[in-house]
Design an enzyme around this catalytic site. Structure first.
Site, PDB file in Angstrom:
ATOM      1  N   GLY A 146       0.837  -1.212   0.000  1.00 15.25           N
ATOM      2  CA  GLY A 146       0.000   0.000   0.000  1.00 15.25           C
ATOM      3  C   GLY A 146       0.864   1.250   0.000  1.00 15.25           C
ATOM      4  N   ARG A 197       0.594  -4.898  -4.958  1.00 15.02           N
ATOM      5  CA  ARG A 197       0.732  -6.018  -4.016  1.00 15.02           C
ATOM      6  C   ARG A 197       1.074  -7.253  -4.845  1.00 15.02           C
ATOM      7  NH1 ARG A 197      -0.692  -4.239   0.913  1.00 15.02           N
ATOM      8  NH2 ARG A 197      -2.361  -2.694   1.083  1.00 15.02           N
ATOM      9  N   ASP A 222       5.047  -5.073   5.777  1.00 12.54           N
ATOM     10  CA  ASP A 222       5.376  -6.470   6.100  1.00 12.54           C
ATOM     11  C   ASP A 222       5.487  -7.380   4.868  1.00 12.54           C
ATOM     12  OD1 ASP A 222       2.674  -6.170   5.710  1.00 12.54           O
ATOM     13  OD2 ASP A 222       2.037  -7.341   7.448  1.00 12.54           O
ATOM     14  N   THR A 265       4.524   1.963   6.404  1.00 12.44           N
ATOM     15  CA  THR A 265       3.143   1.517   6.453  1.00 12.44           C
ATOM     16  C   THR A 265       2.390   2.432   7.399  1.00 12.44           C
ATOM     17  OG1 THR A 265       1.578  -0.145   7.243  1.00 12.44           O
ATOM     18  CG2 THR A 265       3.769  -0.268   8.179  1.00 12.44           C
ATOM     19  N   ILE A 266       1.207   2.854   6.988  1.00  9.90           N
ATOM     20  CA  ILE A 266       0.457   3.705   7.913  1.00  9.90           C
ATOM     21  C   ILE A 266       0.073   2.905   9.160  1.00  9.90           C
ATOM     22  CG2 ILE A 266      -0.413   5.241   6.111  1.00  9.90           C
ATOM     23  CD1 ILE A 266      -3.196   3.897   6.569  1.00  9.90           C
ATOM     24  N   ASP A 267       0.090   1.566   9.060  1.00  9.80           N
ATOM     25  CA  ASP A 267      -0.275   0.737  10.216  1.00  9.80           C
ATOM     26  C   ASP A 267       0.779   0.807  11.339  1.00  9.80           C
ATOM     27  OD1 ASP A 267      -2.342   0.047   8.589  1.00  9.80           O
ATOM     28  OD2 ASP A 267      -1.872  -2.080   8.460  1.00  9.80           O
ATOM     29  N   ASP A 310       3.188  -1.081  12.033  1.00 14.73           N
ATOM     30  CA  ASP A 310       3.360  -2.358  12.742  1.00 14.73           C
ATOM     31  C   ASP A 310       4.613  -3.126  12.342  1.00 14.73           C
ATOM     32  OD1 ASP A 310       2.533  -3.016  10.218  1.00 14.73           O
ATOM     33  OD2 ASP A 310       0.867  -4.311  10.815  1.00 14.73           O
ATOM     34  N   ARG A 362     -25.553  11.296  19.201  1.00 15.24           N
ATOM     35  CA  ARG A 362     -25.357   9.987  18.562  1.00 15.24           C
ATOM     36  C   ARG A 362     -24.149   9.232  19.095  1.00 15.24           C
ATOM     37  NH1 ARG A 362     -26.626  12.054  12.423  1.00 15.24           N
ATOM     38  NH2 ARG A 362     -28.796  11.369  12.424  1.00 15.24           N
ATOM     39  N   MET A 392      -7.658   2.365   9.631  1.00 15.15           N
ATOM     40  CA  MET A 392      -6.904   1.193   9.175  1.00 15.15           C
ATOM     41  C   MET A 392      -6.076   0.611  10.308  1.00 15.15           C
ATOM     42  SD  MET A 392      -5.836   1.956   5.237  1.00 15.15           S
ATOM     43  CE  MET A 392      -7.047   1.768   3.930  1.00 15.15           C
ATOM     44  N   GLY A 393      -5.578  -0.580  10.101  1.00 15.18           N
ATOM     45  CA  GLY A 393      -4.800  -1.296  11.125  1.00 15.18           C
ATOM     46  C   GLY A 393      -5.290  -2.729  11.184  1.00 15.18           C
ATOM     47  N   ARG A 394      -4.590  -3.586  10.428  1.00 13.53           N
ATOM     48  CA  ARG A 394      -5.033  -4.985  10.342  1.00 13.53           C
ATOM     49  C   ARG A 394      -4.633  -5.787  11.567  1.00 13.53           C
ATOM     50  NH1 ARG A 394      -2.320  -6.550   4.797  1.00 13.53           N
ATOM     51  NH2 ARG A 394      -1.140  -4.679   5.236  1.00 13.53           N
ATOM     52  N   GLN A 403      -6.907   8.042   4.640  1.00 16.80           N
ATOM     53  CA  GLN A 403      -5.799   8.038   5.601  1.00 16.80           C
ATOM     54  C   GLN A 403      -4.436   7.905   4.932  1.00 16.80           C
ATOM     55  OE1 GLN A 403      -7.112   5.293   9.179  1.00 16.80           O
ATOM     56  NE2 GLN A 403      -8.273   4.801   7.351  1.00 16.80           N
TER      57      GLN A 403
HETATM   58  O1  F6P Z   1      -0.850  -1.038   3.680  1.00 15.63           O
HETATM   59  C1  F6P Z   1      -1.555  -1.237   4.855  1.00 15.63           C
HETATM   60  C2  F6P Z   1      -3.020  -0.950   4.616  1.00 15.63           C
HETATM   61  O2  F6P Z   1      -3.209   0.439   4.515  1.00 15.63           O
HETATM   62  C3  F6P Z   1      -3.890  -1.559   5.703  1.00 15.63           C
HETATM   63  O3  F6P Z   1      -4.064  -0.736   6.792  1.00 15.63           O
HETATM   64  C4  F6P Z   1      -5.157  -1.887   4.966  1.00 15.63           C
HETATM   65  O4  F6P Z   1      -5.779  -3.002   5.550  1.00 15.63           O
HETATM   66  C5  F6P Z   1      -4.686  -2.219   3.606  1.00 15.63           C
HETATM   67  O5  F6P Z   1      -3.482  -1.543   3.422  1.00 15.63           O
HETATM   68  C6  F6P Z   1      -5.658  -1.860   2.512  1.00 15.63           C
HETATM   69  O6  F6P Z   1      -5.195  -2.394   1.318  1.00 15.63           O
HETATM   70  P1  F6P Z   1      -5.633  -1.939  -0.116  1.00 15.63           P
HETATM   71  O7  F6P Z   1      -5.103  -0.559  -0.347  1.00 15.63           O
HETATM   72  O8  F6P Z   1      -5.002  -2.938  -1.006  1.00 15.63           O
HETATM   73  O9  F6P Z   1      -7.129  -1.952  -0.127  1.00 15.63           O
END
Ligand code: F6P
Length: 341
Positions: free
Chosen positions: A10, A72, A103, A125-127, A129, A162, A169-171, A274
């Site tokens: 990504g 990817r 990763d 990675t924005i995650d 991790d 509400r 994001m963050g897998r 994001q």
């Molecule tokens: O690269 C990490 C990430 O931004 C994750 O946080 C997210 O789950 C994933 O990429 C989304 O992937 P794509 O851009 O292929 O939909």
């Protein structure tokens, strides 16, 4: 020396700062020729090459995305992928490779390095991790976008009384959720590190709305899951590269909360916003530092290593040390998010 460069996985804001630094330092200080591969490992396997000179990197520092494109694709997981990579490297007379990735790309880098190719990796990675580095490029920008979103959600949540769920994001790790949750003053942060108990979530909201508040904000990481054995069933849905189907957990959670509490509930999925747009100064600086460190490492004959931020320093860590590990949010940070609800 001819040095190859690719960005994989990504995209994140700050990638062009790395590319710029590698080209400027590589040409200027070391006298290297830098060659770019388009669309990550895919371009390297297909021989999709572009020259990278000073004219290609003019004015790219404040830009988002990656001027090389990304994809990817993992050569070690594809039949003949590694052979194709080696063939392109030979044809293009590339002596060393710099791979910027998260990763998946870094795992591919360690596999390609094992096959004898000289590789230096840079974590993005924005995650946030990637194991072994305090920060990955792109994280700071994502947190600032997510925090602004939570701030904006606040006023509309309060006006309408509400429960607002904001999915970030963050897998495998909830870095964006925890940091944007704390910075934006969210009532609840749900992260993959700590599977949540839906009954407790519901009790918390009912108590808060009875006692003193008319609205609540929940920041949920896309990889958050309910506790095993809890009264909410949920199965994470994954795409072909392990990416989580955006919106799945927040839509499910929103429906569950609305049904159990009767509170007016809305879901906002921040998604790829994001990852888009201009990088923060922190990401431009980190990208620039890591780019210089990477090309200096290549020039010093290093291989099989990744640039990493440790405290105030950029250092090199062996790729073998980070393989298969995920850097998760410390319990202390999640506790702060809880404590300030
Ligand atoms: O690269 C990490 C990430 O931004 C994750 O946080 C997210 O789950 C994933 O990429 C989304 O992937 P794509 O851009 O292929 O939909």
């Amino acid at each position: 020396m001819r040095v190859g460069l690719l960005t994989g996985g990504g995209d994140v804001p700050g990638l062009n700062a790395v590319i710029r630094a590698v080209v400027k330092r590589g040409e200027g200080e070391h006298g290297h020729s830098i060659v770019g591969f388009r669309h990550g490992w895919r371009g390297l396997a297909d021989g999709d090459v572009m020259p990278l000179t000073r004219s290609h990197i003019r004015n790219v520092l404040p830009t988002g995305g990656t001027l090389l494109g990304t994809a990817r694709y993992h050569p070690h997981a594809d039949d003949g992928g590694l052979d194709a990579v080696r063939a392109t490297l030979e044809e293009e007379r590339i002596e060393a490779l710099i791979c910027i990735g998260g990763d998946g790309t870094l795992h591919a880098a360690s596999k390609v390095a094992e096959s004898g190719v000289k590789i230096v990796a840079v974590p993005k990675t924005i995650d946030n991790d990637v194991w072994g580095t305090d920060r990955s490029i792109g994280f700071d920008t994502a947190v600032s976008i997510a925090t602004e979103a939570v701030d904006r959600i606040h006023t509309t949540a309060e006006s309408h009384n509400r429960v607002m769920i904001v999915e970030v994001m963050g897998r495998h790790a909830g870095w964006i959720a925890a940091t944007a949750g704390i910075a934006g003053g969210a009532e609840l942060v749900l992260a993959p590190e700590e599977p949540f108990d839906i009954d407790r979530v519901v009790r918390f909201l009912q108590h808060r709305h009875r006692a003193h508040a008319s609205f609540s904000i929940i920041v949920v990481a896309e990889g958050a899951v309910p506790m095993e054995g809890s009264s909410m069933t949920y199965e994470t849905r994954l795409g072909p590269f392990g990416e989580i189907v955006a919106g799945a957990i927040s839509e499910r959670l929103g429906a569950e909360i609305a049904a159990r509490t009767g509170f007016d509930t809305r879901v906002t999925i921040l998604g790829h916003v994001q990852r888009g747009g201009t990088p923060t100064p922190a990401d431009r600086i980190l990208g620039s530092r890591m780019g210089v460190a990477a090309i200096d490492a290549v020039s010093a004959g290093e291989s099989g290593v990744m640039t990493a931020l440790r405290g105030d320093d950029v250092v090199l860590v062996p790729l073998s040390e980070i393989a298969g590990k995920v850097k998760q949010v410390p319990a202390e940070m999640l506790e702060v998010a809880r404590a300030l609800a």
